[in-house]
Structures are given as C-alpha cells and as structure tokens.
Design a protein around this motif. Structure first.
Motif, PDB file in Angstrom:
ATOM      1  N   ASN A 199       5.580  -0.556  -3.267  1.00  0.00           N
ATOM      2  CA  ASN A 199       4.243  -0.112  -2.848  1.00  0.00           C
ATOM      3  C   ASN A 199       3.629   0.707  -3.960  1.00  0.00           C
ATOM      4  OD1 ASN A 199       3.912  -0.888   0.020  1.00  0.00           O
ATOM      5  ND2 ASN A 199       5.765   0.342   0.296  1.00  0.00           N
ATOM      6  N   HIS A 231      -3.459  -8.282   2.779  1.00  0.00           N
ATOM      7  CA  HIS A 231      -2.288  -7.525   3.236  1.00  0.00           C
ATOM      8  C   HIS A 231      -1.748  -8.164   4.523  1.00  0.00           C
ATOM      9  CE1 HIS A 231       0.326  -4.358   4.511  1.00  0.00           C
ATOM     10  NE2 HIS A 231       0.145  -3.747   3.344  1.00  0.00           N
ATOM     11  N   GLU A 283       9.463   1.946   7.460  1.00  0.00           N
ATOM     12  CA  GLU A 283       9.860   2.029   6.058  1.00  0.00           C
ATOM     13  C   GLU A 283      10.313   3.449   5.721  1.00  0.00           C
ATOM     14  OE1 GLU A 283       6.940   0.630   7.120  1.00  0.00           O
ATOM     15  OE2 GLU A 283       7.515  -1.467   6.778  1.00  0.00           O
ATOM     16  N   PRO A 291      10.876  -0.806   1.684  1.00  0.00           N
ATOM     17  CA  PRO A 291       9.503  -1.264   1.923  1.00  0.00           C
ATOM     18  C   PRO A 291       9.475  -2.483   2.838  1.00  0.00           C
ATOM     19  CG  PRO A 291      10.252  -2.024  -0.227  1.00  0.00           C
ATOM     20  CD  PRO A 291      11.366  -1.168   0.347  1.00  0.00           C
ATOM     21  N   PHE A 292       8.398  -2.637   3.562  1.00  0.00           N
ATOM     22  CA  PHE A 292       8.135  -3.837   4.372  1.00  0.00           C
ATOM     23  C   PHE A 292       9.319  -4.235   5.255  1.00  0.00           C
ATOM     24  CE2 PHE A 292       4.640  -4.174   1.347  1.00  0.00           C
ATOM     25  CZ  PHE A 292       3.615  -4.594   2.174  1.00  0.00           C
ATOM     26  N   GLU A 318       0.840  -1.197   0.000  1.00  0.00           N
ATOM     27  CA  GLU A 318       0.000   0.000   0.000  1.00  0.00           C
ATOM     28  C   GLU A 318       0.884   1.259   0.000  1.00  0.00           C
ATOM     29  OE1 GLU A 318      -2.853  -0.750   3.114  1.00  0.00           O
ATOM     30  OE2 GLU A 318      -2.756   1.351   3.709  1.00  0.00           O
ATOM     31  N   ALA A 319       1.573   1.483   1.093  1.00  0.00           N
ATOM     32  CA  ALA A 319       2.409   2.679   1.251  1.00  0.00           C
ATOM     33  C   ALA A 319       3.375   2.422   2.410  1.00  0.00           C
ATOM     34  CB  ALA A 319       1.537   3.892   1.576  1.00  0.00           C
TER      35      ALA A 319
HETATM   36  N1  URA Z   1       2.673  -1.855   4.578  1.00  0.00           N
HETATM   37  C1  URA Z   1       2.754  -1.594   3.269  1.00  0.00           C
HETATM   38  O1  URA Z   1       1.763  -1.656   2.561  1.00  0.00           O
HETATM   39  N2  URA Z   1       3.914  -1.292   2.749  1.00  0.00           N
HETATM   40  C2  URA Z   1       5.035  -1.237   3.459  1.00  0.00           C
HETATM   41  O2  URA Z   1       6.082  -0.961   2.876  1.00  0.00           O
HETATM   42  C3  URA Z   1       4.950  -1.526   4.832  1.00  0.00           C
HETATM   43  C4  URA Z   1       3.775  -1.825   5.380  1.00  0.00           C
END
Ligand code: URA
Length: 197
Positions: free
Chosen positions: A87, A164, A54, A60-61, A48-49
C-alpha cells in the motif's frame, strides 16, 4: 526469494519505525503493514492503506477487497506468491478514513525504496490514491486498464492503473470493468518481457 532483498525490505520497515513516520497513525494502528508476496515479482500491486483486517493480521489485502483481489489473481492464472502486494500508506488510518495527502507524502519515499529493491516490470496501482503519485493529473475513469511507461529511478517502469477492488466489489459494472482490466495484466507483462529481450 533473495535473502538480501528481504533484508533490505526489513530495513525499510525498521527505518519507518525508527524515524517515527506518521506518529499519529502509528499510535492508533496495531502494526505496520509493509507488504506480502514475492520480493522478485514482475508485478507489484499498490493499494491505499491497511483496513481493519490488514491492521490485525499485519498483511495487506486480507479482508473483503483482498478476497476479490485473490479471485482476480486466480482468474488471471496467478497467486499471491507470484506477485508482491503493498500500500502507499503503511498504517491503518482511524475508522478507515482516506489517507491524508501528508500521510501519502510521508510514506512515498519508502514505497519508492521498496520498488527499487523489487524492480517489478509492471506496477499496478489500485485506486486513485496510489495512481496519483505515478500519474499525476490523470483521471482513473479515463485511463484505467491502460499501461503507461514512465521514467522511474534510473530507468523506466510501466504503470497500469486499475480501479480499487473495494470500490468495485459491490458495483456490478465497475466490478466487470476491473475484472476485464485485470485479465489484461499477464499480456502486458509478456509484452514488456518480449520488448526487453
Ligand atoms: N484496501 C487497501 O487499499 N489496502 C489494503 O491492504 C486493504 C484494503
């Protein structure tokens, strides 16, 4: 890793900054979070974002959802260096609010460019925010874990919508559903490879 692919991806990041995409998010975020992993990967994951971790690390993640993602990759005999992770929205929304439709729309062309450079065999959407752009009108509760072949760019690509990891993290039954769906991913990639020989 191909240097020219890496350079092209770096150029996308430069374009986002130069064109001042989502200036309000850019102001409150620490940095742009473009992606992580293998630029030649067969599998691209799209969340998502960025969240707080992050945003701080520029990757990311890497928070709790990322730890769960890493565990599922390991269970499916993969590591982060086998796949590419990104993302739809590349700046952290303030207080981790959901990305706005206009933010997703502003970043979409850059996500498409990233995918055209990496050319994955399968795109795994994590959650509805990235799924809705590839599979408009579909409901994640009905189609999670089911690969769908869609027209994309000059050809086709397979989209596999998953829940997610942040939504599934603390929800026992959703967590197991996500793990079960995730374990189907290597088989889906193998089927596509076989079909394209
Ligand atoms: N959730 C997300 O969607 N993206 C990330 O990078 C971290 C958590």
């Amino acid at each position: 890793m191909s240097a020219s692919q890496r350079q092209q991806l770096d150029q996308i990041a430069a374009d986002i900054q130069q064109k001042n995409i989502c200036p309000d998010l850019a102001k409150t975020a620490t940095q742009l979070v473009m992606g992580d992993g293998n630029v030649d990967a067969d599998i691209v994951f799209i969340g998502e974002a960025p969240g707080k971790n992050e945003d701080e690390q520029g990757l990311p993640f890497v928070g709790a959802a990322g730890k769960f993602l890493n565990e599922m990759l390991a269970a499916a005999q993969m590591t982060r260096s086998d796949v590419y992770i990104t993302n739809i929205v590349k700046y952290r929304p303030p207080n981790n609010r959901d990305p706005l439709p206009e933010e997703k729309a502003a970043f979409w062309p850059y996500l498409v460019k990233q995918l055209q450079i990496i050319q994955p065999k399968v795109i795994i959407t994590l959650g509805r925010h990235s799924m809705e752009y590839f599979l408009p009108g579909m409901k994640i509760g009905q189609i999670h874990g089911q690969p769908k072949r869609i027209p994309f760019g000059d050809g086709h690509v397979v989209i596999m919508p998953l829940f997610h990891p942040a939504a599934a993290l603390y929800n026992g039954s959703l967590r197991q559903t996500l793990i079960d769906d995730f374990l189907k991913v290597p088989g889906v990639v193998e089927e596509i490879k076989k079909a394209s020989v």
